[in-house]
Design a protein around this motif. Structure first.
Motif, PDB file in Angstrom:
ATOM      1  N   TYR A   1       0.821  -1.212   0.000  1.00 34.87           N
ATOM      2  CA  TYR A   1       0.000   0.000   0.000  1.00 34.87           C
ATOM      3  C   TYR A   1       0.851   1.255   0.000  1.00 34.87           C
ATOM      4  O   TYR A   1       0.337   2.359  -0.002  1.00 34.87           O
ATOM      5  CB  TYR A   1      -0.919   0.033   1.225  1.00 34.87           C
ATOM      6  N   SER A   2       2.159   1.130   0.002  1.00 34.55           N
ATOM      7  CA  SER A   2       3.064   2.281   0.054  1.00 34.55           C
ATOM      8  C   SER A   2       2.830   3.187  -1.151  1.00 34.55           C
ATOM      9  O   SER A   2       3.263   2.879  -2.262  1.00 34.55           O
ATOM     10  CB  SER A   2       4.509   1.795   0.088  1.00 34.55           C
ATOM     11  N   GLY A   3       2.165   4.291  -0.931  1.00 39.38           N
ATOM     12  CA  GLY A   3       1.878   5.241  -2.004  1.00 39.38           C
ATOM     13  C   GLY A   3       0.712   4.850  -2.888  1.00 39.38           C
ATOM     14  O   GLY A   3       0.233   5.657  -3.665  1.00 39.38           O
ATOM     15  N   ALA A   4       0.251   3.633  -2.801  1.00 37.82           N
ATOM     16  CA  ALA A   4      -0.874   3.181  -3.627  1.00 37.82           C
ATOM     17  C   ALA A   4      -2.128   3.133  -2.774  1.00 37.82           C
ATOM     18  O   ALA A   4      -2.071   2.986  -1.554  1.00 37.82           O
ATOM     19  CB  ALA A   4      -0.584   1.799  -4.209  1.00 37.82           C
ATOM     20  N   ARG A   5      -3.264   3.273  -3.395  1.00 37.56           N
ATOM     21  CA  ARG A   5      -4.540   3.249  -2.695  1.00 37.56           C
ATOM     22  C   ARG A   5      -5.427   2.170  -3.303  1.00 37.56           C
ATOM     23  O   ARG A   5      -5.405   1.938  -4.506  1.00 37.56           O
ATOM     24  CB  ARG A   5      -5.249   4.600  -2.798  1.00 37.56           C
ATOM     25  N   TRP A   6      -6.219   1.529  -2.473  1.00 40.94           N
ATOM     26  CA  TRP A   6      -7.187   0.535  -2.920  1.00 40.94           C
ATOM     27  C   TRP A   6      -8.414   0.657  -2.039  1.00 40.94           C
ATOM     28  O   TRP A   6      -8.346   1.167  -0.925  1.00 40.94           O
ATOM     29  CB  TRP A   6      -6.623  -0.883  -2.843  1.00 40.94           C
ATOM     30  N   CYS A   7      -9.536   0.191  -2.535  1.00 35.47           N
ATOM     31  CA  CYS A   7     -10.769   0.198  -1.755  1.00 35.47           C
ATOM     32  C   CYS A   7     -11.435  -1.161  -1.875  1.00 35.47           C
ATOM     33  O   CYS A   7     -11.663  -1.650  -2.986  1.00 35.47           O
ATOM     34  CB  CYS A   7     -11.723   1.283  -2.249  1.00 35.47           C
ATOM     35  N   ALA A   8     -11.734  -1.771  -0.742  1.00 36.00           N
ATOM     36  CA  ALA A   8     -12.411  -3.066  -0.734  1.00 36.00           C
ATOM     37  C   ALA A   8     -13.809  -2.957  -1.345  1.00 36.00           C
ATOM     38  O   ALA A   8     -14.368  -3.955  -1.791  1.00 36.00           O
ATOM     39  CB  ALA A   8     -12.490  -3.611   0.688  1.00 36.00           C
ATOM     40  N   GLN A   9     -14.354  -1.757  -1.370  1.00 37.62           N
ATOM     41  CA  GLN A   9     -15.650  -1.521  -2.006  1.00 37.62           C
ATOM     42  C   GLN A   9     -15.430  -0.854  -3.367  1.00 37.62           C
ATOM     43  O   GLN A   9     -16.095   0.100  -3.730  1.00 37.62           O
ATOM     44  CB  GLN A   9     -16.527  -0.641  -1.115  1.00 37.62           C
ATOM     45  N   TRP A  10     -14.513  -1.391  -4.129  1.00 42.25           N
ATOM     46  CA  TRP A  10     -14.146  -0.825  -5.421  1.00 42.25           C
ATOM     47  C   TRP A  10     -15.345  -0.653  -6.329  1.00 42.25           C
ATOM     48  O   TRP A  10     -15.406   0.268  -7.136  1.00 42.25           O
ATOM     49  CB  TRP A  10     -13.066  -1.678  -6.096  1.00 42.25           C
ATOM     50  N   TRP A  11     -16.312  -1.520  -6.211  1.00 45.53           N
ATOM     51  CA  TRP A  11     -17.504  -1.507  -7.069  1.00 45.53           C
ATOM     52  C   TRP A  11     -18.409  -0.314  -6.776  1.00 45.53           C
ATOM     53  O   TRP A  11     -19.324  -0.035  -7.545  1.00 45.53           O
ATOM     54  CB  TRP A  11     -18.273  -2.821  -6.930  1.00 45.53           C
ATOM     55  N   CYS A  12     -18.167   0.433  -5.682  1.00 43.80           N
ATOM     56  CA  CYS A  12     -18.931   1.657  -5.388  1.00 43.80           C
ATOM     57  C   CYS A  12     -18.387   2.864  -6.150  1.00 43.80           C
ATOM     58  O   CYS A  12     -19.041   3.903  -6.216  1.00 43.80           O
ATOM     59  CB  CYS A  12     -18.888   1.977  -3.894  1.00 43.80           C
ATOM     60  N   HIS A  13     -17.192   2.749  -6.681  1.00 44.42           N
ATOM     61  CA  HIS A  13     -16.541   3.837  -7.408  1.00 44.42           C
ATOM     62  C   HIS A  13     -16.812   3.658  -8.894  1.00 44.42           C
ATOM     63  O   HIS A  13     -16.349   2.688  -9.499  1.00 44.42           O
ATOM     64  CB  HIS A  13     -15.029   3.818  -7.150  1.00 44.42           C
ATOM     65  N   ALA A  14     -17.564   4.586  -9.483  1.00 40.62           N
ATOM     66  CA  ALA A  14     -17.979   4.456 -10.887  1.00 40.62           C
ATOM     67  C   ALA A  14     -16.791   4.245 -11.825  1.00 40.62           C
ATOM     68  O   ALA A  14     -16.833   3.395 -12.719  1.00 40.62           O
ATOM     69  CB  ALA A  14     -18.778   5.685 -11.316  1.00 40.62           C
ATOM     70  N   GLU A  15     -15.710   5.001 -11.618  1.00 40.44           N
ATOM     71  CA  GLU A  15     -14.549   4.848 -12.495  1.00 40.44           C
ATOM     72  C   GLU A  15     -13.934   3.463 -12.343  1.00 40.44           C
ATOM     73  O   GLU A  15     -13.595   2.809 -13.336  1.00 40.44           O
ATOM     74  CB  GLU A  15     -13.488   5.906 -12.183  1.00 40.44           C
ATOM     75  N   ALA A  16     -13.792   3.009 -11.112  1.00 37.98           N
ATOM     76  CA  ALA A  16     -13.203   1.684 -10.884  1.00 37.98           C
ATOM     77  C   ALA A  16     -14.071   0.595 -11.493  1.00 37.98           C
ATOM     78  O   ALA A  16     -13.566  -0.321 -12.144  1.00 37.98           O
ATOM     79  CB  ALA A  16     -13.007   1.441  -9.390  1.00 37.98           C
ATOM     80  N   LEU A  17     -15.363   0.689 -11.299  1.00 37.65           N
ATOM     81  CA  LEU A  17     -16.270  -0.312 -11.852  1.00 37.65           C
ATOM     82  C   LEU A  17     -16.167  -0.344 -13.375  1.00 37.65           C
ATOM     83  O   LEU A  17     -16.050  -1.409 -13.982  1.00 37.65           O
ATOM     84  CB  LEU A  17     -17.706  -0.037 -11.416  1.00 37.65           C
ATOM     85  N   SER A  18     -16.159   0.824 -13.987  1.00 37.92           N
ATOM     86  CA  SER A  18     -16.070   0.889 -15.445  1.00 37.92           C
ATOM     87  C   SER A  18     -14.729   0.350 -15.949  1.00 37.92           C
ATOM     88  O   SER A  18     -14.682  -0.462 -16.880  1.00 37.92           O
ATOM     89  CB  SER A  18     -16.253   2.339 -15.898  1.00 37.92           C
ATOM     90  N   ARG A  19     -13.638   0.772 -15.312  1.00 37.66           N
ATOM     91  CA  ARG A  19     -12.312   0.326 -15.756  1.00 37.66           C
ATOM     92  C   ARG A  19     -12.108  -1.169 -15.516  1.00 37.66           C
ATOM     93  O   ARG A  19     -11.553  -1.872 -16.357  1.00 37.66           O
ATOM     94  CB  ARG A  19     -11.220   1.111 -15.038  1.00 37.66           C
ATOM     95  N   LEU A  20     -12.529  -1.663 -14.362  1.00 37.34           N
ATOM     96  CA  LEU A  20     -12.317  -3.078 -14.058  1.00 37.34           C
ATOM     97  C   LEU A  20     -13.234  -3.974 -14.883  1.00 37.34           C
ATOM     98  O   LEU A  20     -12.858  -5.085 -15.243  1.00 37.34           O
ATOM     99  CB  LEU A  20     -12.461  -3.328 -12.561  1.00 37.34           C
ATOM    100  N   ASP A  21     -14.416  -3.487 -15.207  1.00 39.46           N
ATOM    101  CA  ASP A  21     -15.282  -4.239 -16.114  1.00 39.46           C
ATOM    102  C   ASP A  21     -14.633  -4.317 -17.496  1.00 39.46           C
ATOM    103  O   ASP A  21     -14.600  -5.382 -18.119  1.00 39.46           O
ATOM    104  CB  ASP A  21     -16.668  -3.584 -16.203  1.00 39.46           C
ATOM    105  N   ALA A  22     -14.082  -3.209 -17.971  1.00 39.29           N
ATOM    106  CA  ALA A  22     -13.394  -3.207 -19.265  1.00 39.29           C
ATOM    107  C   ALA A  22     -12.161  -4.106 -19.223  1.00 39.29           C
ATOM    108  O   ALA A  22     -11.871  -4.823 -20.193  1.00 39.29           O
ATOM    109  CB  ALA A  22     -13.000  -1.777 -19.644  1.00 39.29           C
ATOM    110  N   LEU A  23     -11.444  -4.095 -18.101  1.00 39.24           N
ATOM    111  CA  LEU A  23     -10.269  -4.943 -17.955  1.00 39.24           C
ATOM    112  C   LEU A  23     -10.653  -6.420 -18.012  1.00 39.24           C
ATOM    113  O   LEU A  23      -9.988  -7.227 -18.660  1.00 39.24           O
ATOM    114  CB  LEU A  23      -9.568  -4.623 -16.636  1.00 39.24           C
ATOM    115  N   TRP A  24     -11.759  -6.765 -17.347  1.00 33.58           N
ATOM    116  CA  TRP A  24     -12.247  -8.148 -17.387  1.00 33.58           C
ATOM    117  C   TRP A  24     -12.626  -8.550 -18.813  1.00 33.58           C
ATOM    118  O   TRP A  24     -12.259  -9.623 -19.291  1.00 33.58           O
ATOM    119  CB  TRP A  24     -13.447  -8.308 -16.450  1.00 33.58           C
TER     120      TRP A  24
END
Length: 141
Positions: free
Chosen positions: A37-60
């Motif tokens: 986590y040094s300098g990086a951020r993550w959220c266990a509720q990533w699916w609540c973040h519209a950008e994360a949901l869109s990007r991770l869906d595209a990545l999948w």
């Protein structure tokens, strides 16, 4: 009477390995992407973040498409899709900047403001249709 098109075999899309973006993130991406986590951020509720949901869906979806390709497909997927996507999402001032995965804190970043543009600056592109060759031919007479 059947036509050659009626007799042609239907091209079937390859089966999905993961049922959805969530399964992909939990079962494949997170176990494979192990960074501190040094300098990086993550959220266990990533699916609540519209950008994360869109990007991770595209990545999948890119993963599902590329896993059926040639032997270099997964290396290309990591280099061209996974690495930039995860770097963008997890950077210190990125999508999860207000979250703390270590403590479980979750907060959404504020939406940036946007003012209304001048009338007529943007048109509904769905309403613009290219004119077909048949219409162009009729207009010439």
């Amino acid at each position: 009477m059947s036509t050659p098109m009626d007799d042609a075999p239907l091209e079937q899309e390859p089966d999905l390995y993961f049922a959805n973006a969530h399964d992909f993130v939990v079962q494949y991406l997170l176990p494979s992407w192990r960074h501190t986590y040094s300098g990086a951020r993550w959220c266990a509720q990533w699916w609540c973040h519209a950008e994360a949901l869109s990007r991770l869906d595209a990545l999948w979806r890119a993963f599902e498409s590329m896993r059926h390709g040639d032997a270099a497909g997964m290396a290309v997927w990591w280099r061209d899709f996974a690495d930039p996507t995860m770097a963008s999402l997890t950077r210190e001032n990125g999508t999860f900047a207000q979250c703390n995965a270590a403590s479980g804190e979750h907060a959404l970043n504020k939406t940036w403001p946007s003012q209304e543009p001048p009338p007529g600056m943007f048109v509904d592109e769905r309403m613009i249709r290219p004119r077909s060759a048949a219409v162009l031919a009729d207009d010439e007479y």
